[in-house]
Scaffold this active site. Structure first.
Site, short mmCIF file in Angstrom:
data_model
loop_
_atom_site.label_atom_id
_atom_site.label_comp_id
_atom_site.label_asym_id
_atom_site.label_seq_id
_atom_site.Cartn_x
_atom_site.Cartn_y
_atom_site.Cartn_z
N TYR A 86 -22.90 -7.97 2.85
CA TYR A 86 -22.59 -9.37 2.56
C TYR A 86 -22.49 -10.13 3.88
O TYR A 86 -21.90 -9.64 4.85
CB TYR A 86 -21.24 -9.48 1.87
CG TYR A 86 -21.21 -9.32 0.37
CD1 TYR A 86 -22.13 -9.98 -0.46
CD2 TYR A 86 -20.24 -8.54 -0.24
CE1 TYR A 86 -22.06 -9.85 -1.83
CE2 TYR A 86 -20.16 -8.41 -1.62
CZ TYR A 86 -21.08 -9.06 -2.41
OH TYR A 86 -21.02 -8.94 -3.77
N ASN A 130 -18.01 -13.25 -3.44
CA ASN A 130 -16.90 -12.58 -4.13
C ASN A 130 -16.18 -11.66 -3.15
O ASN A 130 -15.47 -12.12 -2.29
CB ASN A 130 -17.42 -11.83 -5.36
CG ASN A 130 -16.31 -11.35 -6.27
OD1 ASN A 130 -15.60 -10.41 -5.95
ND2 ASN A 130 -16.16 -11.98 -7.41
N ALA A 131 -16.30 -10.33 -3.29
CA ALA A 131 -15.85 -9.34 -2.29
C ALA A 131 -14.36 -9.34 -2.04
O ALA A 131 -13.91 -8.87 -1.00
CB ALA A 131 -16.60 -9.55 -0.97
N GLU A 132 -13.54 -9.88 -2.95
CA GLU A 132 -12.10 -9.93 -2.75
C GLU A 132 -11.75 -10.59 -1.43
O GLU A 132 -10.78 -10.22 -0.76
CB GLU A 132 -11.46 -8.53 -2.84
CG GLU A 132 -11.44 -7.94 -4.23
CD GLU A 132 -12.80 -7.44 -4.66
OE1 GLU A 132 -13.29 -7.91 -5.71
OE2 GLU A 132 -13.39 -6.61 -3.96
N ASN A 190 -24.78 -14.12 -6.20
CA ASN A 190 -24.01 -12.90 -6.44
C ASN A 190 -23.28 -13.00 -7.77
O ASN A 190 -22.53 -13.96 -8.00
CB ASN A 190 -22.98 -12.70 -5.32
CG ASN A 190 -22.22 -11.41 -5.47
OD1 ASN A 190 -22.77 -10.33 -5.25
ND2 ASN A 190 -20.96 -11.49 -5.85
N GLU A 191 -23.53 -12.04 -8.63
CA GLU A 191 -22.85 -11.99 -9.93
C GLU A 191 -22.87 -13.36 -10.60
O GLU A 191 -21.84 -13.86 -11.07
CB GLU A 191 -21.42 -11.47 -9.75
CG GLU A 191 -21.38 -10.05 -9.20
CD GLU A 191 -19.99 -9.60 -8.81
OE1 GLU A 191 -19.04 -10.40 -8.91
OE2 GLU A 191 -19.83 -8.45 -8.38
N TYR A 242 -18.97 -0.58 -12.80
CA TYR A 242 -17.69 -0.01 -12.37
C TYR A 242 -17.08 0.72 -13.55
O TYR A 242 -16.20 0.21 -14.23
CB TYR A 242 -16.76 -1.11 -11.85
CG TYR A 242 -17.23 -1.71 -10.54
CD1 TYR A 242 -16.75 -1.22 -9.34
CD2 TYR A 242 -18.15 -2.74 -10.51
CE1 TYR A 242 -17.18 -1.74 -8.12
CE2 TYR A 242 -18.59 -3.27 -9.31
CZ TYR A 242 -18.10 -2.77 -8.12
OH TYR A 242 -18.53 -3.28 -6.92
N GLU A 276 -24.40 -2.74 -7.14
CA GLU A 276 -23.03 -2.28 -6.94
C GLU A 276 -22.71 -1.24 -8.01
O GLU A 276 -22.53 -1.58 -9.17
CB GLU A 276 -22.01 -3.42 -7.04
CG GLU A 276 -22.10 -4.45 -5.94
CD GLU A 276 -21.04 -5.53 -6.06
OE1 GLU A 276 -19.99 -5.25 -6.70
OE2 GLU A 276 -21.26 -6.63 -5.53
N TYR A 342 -10.47 0.64 0.08
CA TYR A 342 -11.22 0.73 -1.17
C TYR A 342 -11.29 2.15 -1.73
O TYR A 342 -12.01 2.40 -2.70
CB TYR A 342 -12.65 0.18 -0.98
CG TYR A 342 -13.18 -0.54 -2.21
CD1 TYR A 342 -12.79 -1.85 -2.48
CD2 TYR A 342 -14.02 0.08 -3.11
CE1 TYR A 342 -13.26 -2.51 -3.61
CE2 TYR A 342 -14.48 -0.57 -4.24
CZ TYR A 342 -14.10 -1.87 -4.49
OH TYR A 342 -14.55 -2.52 -5.60
#
Length: 961
Positions: A86, A130-132, A190-191, A242, A276, A342
Site C-alpha cells: 500500500y 483502509n489498512a487500519e 481498494n475494497e 478472512y 488479501e 498482526y
C-alpha cells in the site's frame, strides 16, 4: 484466451511510446523489457505461467529505510516471489499541494530494493487503502473538504488525481514491462463495492488516470464480484478472504473452510486471485495481544486454508500481512494500538516465527513445481475414510497431478489415515494397468499437497506420500527435498527405464526395484534427515528426506550461474557465485554448522565476508561452522528526570499565540451548522492531542458545564478528554458528552475565567463510502447547563499545524502537548533543571508529566539485536503515556486499557552505537496517575550481515521550532 501487456500497452489511455514522444515520461533506454499476460489459469510472465505467492508489507509502518531491505530479503528467502505494498497518501502529503518522497518516504528507494532483491511488486496506491490506518490513508487536510469521497465528485477528483500524479510517476518508472523495475500489477482503489453508475465512472476515471500516467502493467482490484466487466472493469479482479475473521480472544476457534471452486469456474478470462488472504489479524485496545492472533492463524491454519485455495485452483495468493510493523506516531485508525504486528509470519520486531517456516514450506514447493501454475480439477478416488477429503488437480500439458488431502470438516481434530488410489503411468511408454494404493496419514487441522506423475530435471516421480519442499539442478545432478510430519511413515516411488545405481548415504531407508513396473520404491520414517543417492554422474539424483524441522532449515538461493541449497542457519539472505567460491550472507541465532549443496567446482565458502573452513560430506556437499552472536547486556534505566508539563492548565498561561476558533462555516458534511466550530481538523490539527482554552466572564450562575468531545470511537471507546476550570480539575470522559459540576468558589466573579481541556485523538475512522473519515475530532461543544454565558475558545495542537516544523518525522509524529511543541522529546534538550526521580513514580495530580533519560549503546556491529521499551505497572493506573526514542514517537501506552506493554525501538531510530534519548510524556487522567517501571528488553540476538544506518532527523539544537 490470453490477455497480453507489454511496454506499449494501451487500455483506456495512452501508450508508453506516445507518452515518451509527448515528453510526459523520460525515454526508455536499453533495459530489457518484459511481458505480463494472463489467462484463466495464471499470470504469464515472459511467456511462462507463474504462480504468484505474495505477502503484504507496509514501508510506512517501518520508518527505518535500511530495514525495508531486511524485510524484503526475508520474504524472498521464504519463497515469496511478490510483495504487495500500500502507498499511503496521507503519509506523503501533510498539506494540500505538498508531497514528500524523501527519507523515510523514499519509495523510489523501496522499489529499487525490491528490484535488487528480485521480488515482484503489487502496487496499491489507493487513493483509499483502509489498512487500519488513520482515515484509511486519506490525508488529514482532506477531512476539511466537501464533496463525496470515492466518487466522481469534482472536488474529490481534483484531490486524488493530484496524489496519483505524484505516485504514478514513481511507479511508472519501476514497472516490469519496460525493464526498469519489478512492479508487476497496479491495484485500482481498494475494497470498493459501489456498482452504481457513479461508482463505475469513478473506477474508470482512476484507470484512465493510471494509463495516462504511463502505467502499463495489468490493473487489478479486490472488489470481490464487482468490476469484472463493463465500465470500470479491472484486468485482474480479486477477492479478499478472512475465514477466521479478527477475533483473537478465542485462538482455538476455527470456522469452516469455504470452497472457492465455483468462483474459479466462473472466471473465464483471469485466474482466481486473492489480493488479501488472511495472514493474521489486527488486535484492538484491551484485546488479548498479538501472540493470540498468531496462534489463531498459526501453521495449522496456513496449511489447511492456504492449500484449500490451491485445491480450488487459485494461482494468485497474497497474504495480509507478512510483516505488519508498528503504528508509530499517530498512524493508526481508532481501535488499534501502536503495534501492528498482526500475528504475521514476521513479527513486528522482524523476527521469524513458526508461521514463517510454514509459509516457506509451501512457498518453496510453489516456486519449484512449475506445473502448479496451470491445472484443472480432475476426479479422484474417494478416500476410504469418510472424514477425509481429497481434491485432485492436473496440469493439462504435462499430466502432473496434485492431491490436496485434509479433513472434510476443518473443525475435526481427529488424527486419521486413508488409502488413496493414484492412477499410474509407465516409465518411457511402459503401460501399467494397475493403480497404486497408498496410505496417507492426516492429523486433525492438517493438510498435505502430494505430487504424482511429476517430471523434474532428469527424474520421473510416480508419486510420494511425502511433500516436496523443492527440487533444483545443481552442477551435474538433481537435488530434491521431501518432508513429512515427524514420526510418520513415508513412501516415494520413482520411474526409471532401467535399474539405477543406489546408495543410502544416511538414515533408515528401505528400497525396492520393481522390474515389471520399472519403479524404484523407497520407504522410510520422517525423522531427522535421510540421504539417498540415485544414479551416478550427470543426471543423478540426491534425495533428501526429512521431517518438518529438518525441511524448514533449508534455504534455496539463486546465483548468476544457478541455484544452490543451504541448510542450517537462522536465515540465508544472498549467495554470490565467485567461480570456485560461494559468498553467502545471512543470520545465525547460535553457533552451528551450515551445509552447502553447490556445483562440484565450488571448493570454498565465505559467510558474511568471512572465509570458513569446510569439509566435503558423503553427500558431496560442503560443511562448515559459523559463529553465533555474542551476549548483549542492556543498560538499566535508573537515571530519570521529570517535570510538570501542562502549563496550559494555569489560568494565567499565555495563549495569545493560539488560534481563535472563529470559523463561521465548514465544508465538512458533519458540520451541523452550529457555532462555534471547535473541531481540531477545522484548524489544521489532524493528529495527536489537542489543547483548548476557553475564556468567559462569570455571572455566578454557572453551576455545571456540558463538554462534548469526539476522540474517535471504533472497536471500543478508549479515547479520553480531561478538563480544568481555573486550574481546578473537573474530571475526564471518553468520547461523548459529560456534565461537570462546578464549585462556585472556583469562579472569578470579576475577571477572566479559563476552561482548559486536553483532548485525545485516537485517529480518524476508515472510509467505507459514507464519509466517516470526516467525523470531527476534538472538542465539539461546550455549554453551561445553568447560564447562557458565552465562551471564547482558542485551540493549540502540534506546532505549525499543517506547516510542519519537522518534515523529516512528518505529520504523524507531531502532537499538541506542551513538551512536543517546545522540543522536550528531542535529543539535546537541556533537562538539567528538571528533578531527578526513580521509577515507578505515582502522582495524585491529574495532568501531564515529562520524563527523560539518556543511555549509551555500543552493540556489536555485526549483530541485529531487536530491542523494546517495556512499561510495567504492578496494578493498572489511570494514565496514558507517549514513548519517544530520539524524537520519534514509537508508542502509546494505556495503563488501564492495554494490552501493549513492549514497544519496538527499530534500529536506525535507536542508535546502536551512540547516545539515545528516551522521553516519555505521561498524561494522568485521574488522581492515580504517574508512570510505571520502565526498562529495555532484548527481543532477539542474531549475528548478521545487516548494517542499518541511523535515520537522520532534527535534534533540539537543529530543530526549526
Amino acid at each position: 484466451m490470453r490477455t497480453f501487456y507489454g511496454p506499449g500497452h494501451r487500455r483506456g489511455g495512452w501508450s508508453l511510446a506516445l507518452l515518451v514522444a509527448l515528453g510526459a515520461m523520460p525515454p526508455v533506454h536499453a533495459e530489457p523489457t518484459h511481458t505480463v499476460a494472463y489467462d484463466r489459469h495464471s499470470l504469464i510472465i515472459d511467456g511462462k505461467p507463474t504462480y504468484l505467492w505474495s505477502g503484504s508489507f507496509h514501508y510506512w509502518r517501518l520508518p527505518s529505510p535500511d530495514l525495508w531491505k531486511d524485510v524484503l530479503q526475508k520474504m524472498k528467502a521464504a519463497g515469496f516471489n511478490a510483495v504487495e505494498i500500500y502507498f499511503d497518501w496521507g503519509y506523503h502529503s501533510p498539506r494540500r499541494g505538498v508531497y514528500d518522497f524523501s527519507g523515510i518516504r523514499d519509495v523510489d528507494r523501496l522499489l529499487d530494493m525490491a528490484r535488487d532483491v528480485g521480488i515482484y511488486v503489487i502496487a496499491r496506491p489507493g487513493p483509499y487503502i483502509n489498512a487500519e490506518t488513520d482515515a484509511g490513508g486519506f490525508p488529514g487536510w482532506l477531512v476539511d473538504t466537501g464533496g463525496k469521497p470515492r466518487s466522481p465528485d469534482p472536488g474529490y477528483t481534483a484531490a486524488y488525481q493530484e496524489w496519483l500524479t505524484h505516485i504514478d510517476r514513481i511507479l511508472a518508472r519501476h514497472q516490469l514491462t519496460d525493464g526498469r523495475g519489478t512492479v508487476l500489477m497496479y491495484q485500482v482503489e481498494n475494497e470498493f463495492y459501489d456498482d452504481s453508475p457513479d461508482g463505475r465512472r469513478y473506477m474508470q476515471a482512476i484507470e484512465d488516470k493510471a494509463r495516462a500516467d504511463g502505467i502499463t502493467v495489468p490493473l487489478s482490484g479486490n472488489h470481490n464480484s464487482s468490476f469484472i466487466d463493463g465500465v470500470g472493469a479491472v484486468d485482474l479482479p480479486g477477492q479478499d478472504s478472512y475465514p477466521l475473521d479478527f477475533d483473537c480472544s478465542r485462538p482455538e476457534r476455527w470456522n469452516a473452510v469455504y470452497d472457492f471452486s465455483r468462483e474459479r469456474r466462473e472466471l473465464t478470462r483471469s485466474p482466481l486471485f486473492f489480493p488479501e488472504f488472511q495472514g493474521g489479524a489486527f488486535d484492538v485496545w484491551g484485546g488479548p495481544g498479538y501472540e493470540a492472533c498468531r496462534k489463531l492463524t498459526g501453521p495449522e491454519f496456513e496449511r489447511v486454508f492456504y492449500e484449500a485455495t490451491m485445491a480450488a485452483g487459485s494461482t494468485m495468493q497474497n497474504f495480509y500481512m507478512t510483516y505488519g510493523g508498528i503504528n508509530w506516531g499517530w498512524l493508526s485508525s481508532p481501535g488499534v494500538y501502536t503495534s501492528y504486528d498482526y500475528g504475521a509470519a514476521i513479527s513486528a520486531s522482524r523476527q521469524l516465527t513458526p508461521k514463517y517456516d510454514q509459509q516457506k514450506l509451501i512457498g518453496y514447493m510453489v516456486r519449484a513445481v512449475a506445473p502448479l501454475a496451470r491445472t484443472d480439477a480432475v476426479t479422484t478416488s474417494v478416500p476410504d475414510n469418510g472424514r477425509l477429503r481429497v481434491d485432485a488437480r492436473m496440469n493439462p500439458d504435462d499430466g502432473t497431478r496434485f492431491y490436496i488431502v485434509r479433513h472434510d470438516d476443518a473443525l475435526d481434530t481427529t488424527n486419521d489415515a486413508t488409502h488413496l488410489r493414484i492412477a499410474q503411468r509407465g516409465a518411457k511408454g511402459i503401460t501399467i494397468p494397475q493403480q497404486a494404493d497408498t496410505a496417507i496419514h492426516i492429523d486433525g487441522r492438517d493438510s498435505k499437497v502430494l505430487l504424482a506423475d511429476y517430471r523434474f530435471g532428469g527424474q520421473d516421480l510416480a508419486y510420494s506420500t511425502s511433500e516436496l519442499l523443492t527440487q533444483l539442478h545443481i552442477g551435474q545432478r538433481d537435488v530434491a527435498v521431501f518432508y513429512g510430519r515427524h514420526g510418520e511413515d513415508g513412501e516415494t516411488v520413482l520411474r526409471y527405464a532401467s535399474k539405477p545405481a543406489l546408495r543410502v548415504i544416511e538414515g533408515d531407508v528401505a528400497t525396492r526395484w520393481d522390474e515389471a513396473t520399472h519403479t524404484l520404491r523407497l520407504n522410510y520414517r520422517h525423522d531427522g534427515l535421510a540421504r539417498v543417492a540415485v544414479g551416478e554422474g550427470n543426471g543423478s539424483l540426491l534425495l533428501l528426506i526429512g521431517d518438518n524441522d529438518a525441511a524448514r532449515r533449508f534455504w534455496q538461493l539463486d546465483t548468476a550461474k544457478g541455484p544452490v541449497l543451504l541448510s542450517g542457519p537462522y536465515l540465508a539472505r544472498q549467495a554470490v557465485d565467485k567461480g570456485n567460491e560461494i559468498a553467502l550472507t545471512g543470520d545465525t541465532e547460535r553457533a552451528g554448522d551450515i551445509e552447502l549443496f553447490a556445483p562440484s567446482e565450488v571448493q570454498a565458502i565465505t559467510w558474511n565476508d568471512q572465509r570458513i573452513k569446510t569439509d566435503t560430506t558423503p553427500s558431496s556437499s560442503l560443511q562448515g561452522h559459523v559463529d553465533g552472536p555474542l551476549p548483549v547486556t542492556l543498560p538499566k534505566l535508573t537515571s530519570w528526570r521529570v517535570t510538570r508539563a501542562a502549563p496550559e492548565i494555569a489560568p494565567d498561561f499565555d495563549d495569545r499565540g493560539w488560534l481563535a476558533t472563529d470559523r463561521t462555516s465548514s465544508p465538512n458534511p458533519y458540520w451541523e451548522h452550529q457555532l462555534p466550530i471547535l473541531d481540531s481538523d477545522s484548524y489544521g490539527y489532524h493528529h495527536g492531542n489537542v489543547w483548548y482554552r476557553g475564556h468567559f466572564k462569570a455571572t455566578g450562575k454557572e453551576r455545571s458545564i456540558i463538554l462534548a468531545a469526539n476522540t474517535g470511537v471504533h472497536l471500543g471507546n478508549h479515547g479520553i478528554f480531561t478538563a480544568w476550570l481555573n486550574g481546578h480539575y473537573l474530571g475526564n470522559n471518553p468520547s461523548g458528552a459529560r456534565q461537570f459540576a462546578i464549585d462556585p468558589s472556583w469562579l472569578k466573579k470579576s475577571g477572566d475565567n479559563v476552561l482548559s481541556v486536553l483532548v485525545d485523538n485516537t485517529g480518524h475512522l476508515q472510509e467505507e463510502h459514507s464519509g466517516a473519515f470526516r467525523e470531527p475530532r476534538g472538542l465539539i461543544s461546550a455549554t453551561f447547563a445553568d447560564a447562557p454565558t458565552a465562551i471564547q475558545w482558542k485551540i493549540q495542537g502540534n506546532e505549525g499545524g499543517e506547516n510542519l516544523p519537522d518534515p523529516v518525522r512528518g505529520p504523524f509524529n507531531a502532537g499538541g502537548l506542551y513538551g512536543e511543541r517546545v522540543g522536550w522529546h528531542l535529543p539535546g534538550f537541556p533537562d538539567k533543571g528538571w528533578s531527578s526521580t526513580p521509577l515507578p513514580r505515582a502522582t495524585d495530580i491529574p495532568g501531564v508529566d515529562w520524563y527523560r533519560t539518556t543511555i549509551h549503546l555500543d552493540l556489536p556491529a555485526d549483530q541485529d539485536v531487536p530491542i523494546a521499551l517495556r512499561i510495567h505497572d504492578a496494578v493498572p493506573h489511570h494514565y496514558r503515556a507517549l514513548v519517544f526514542i530520539n524524537g520519534w514517537q514509537v508508542g502509546r501506552y494505556n495503563s488501564d486499557v492495554g494490552p501493549q506493554t513492549d514497544f519496538e525501538l527499530p534500529p536506525g531510530l535507536l542508535h546502536a552505537h551512540g547516545d539515545n534519548t528516551i522521553a516519555i510524556a505521561s498524561w494522568s487522567t485521574a488522581y492515580d496517575g504517574g508512570l510505571g517501571e520502565v526498562s529495555l528488553v532484548i527481543q532477539g540476538n542474531y549475528r548478521t550481515s545487516l548494517r542499518p544506518a541511523d535515520v537522520q532527523a532534527p535534534n533540539y539544537k537543529t530543530k526549526p521550532l
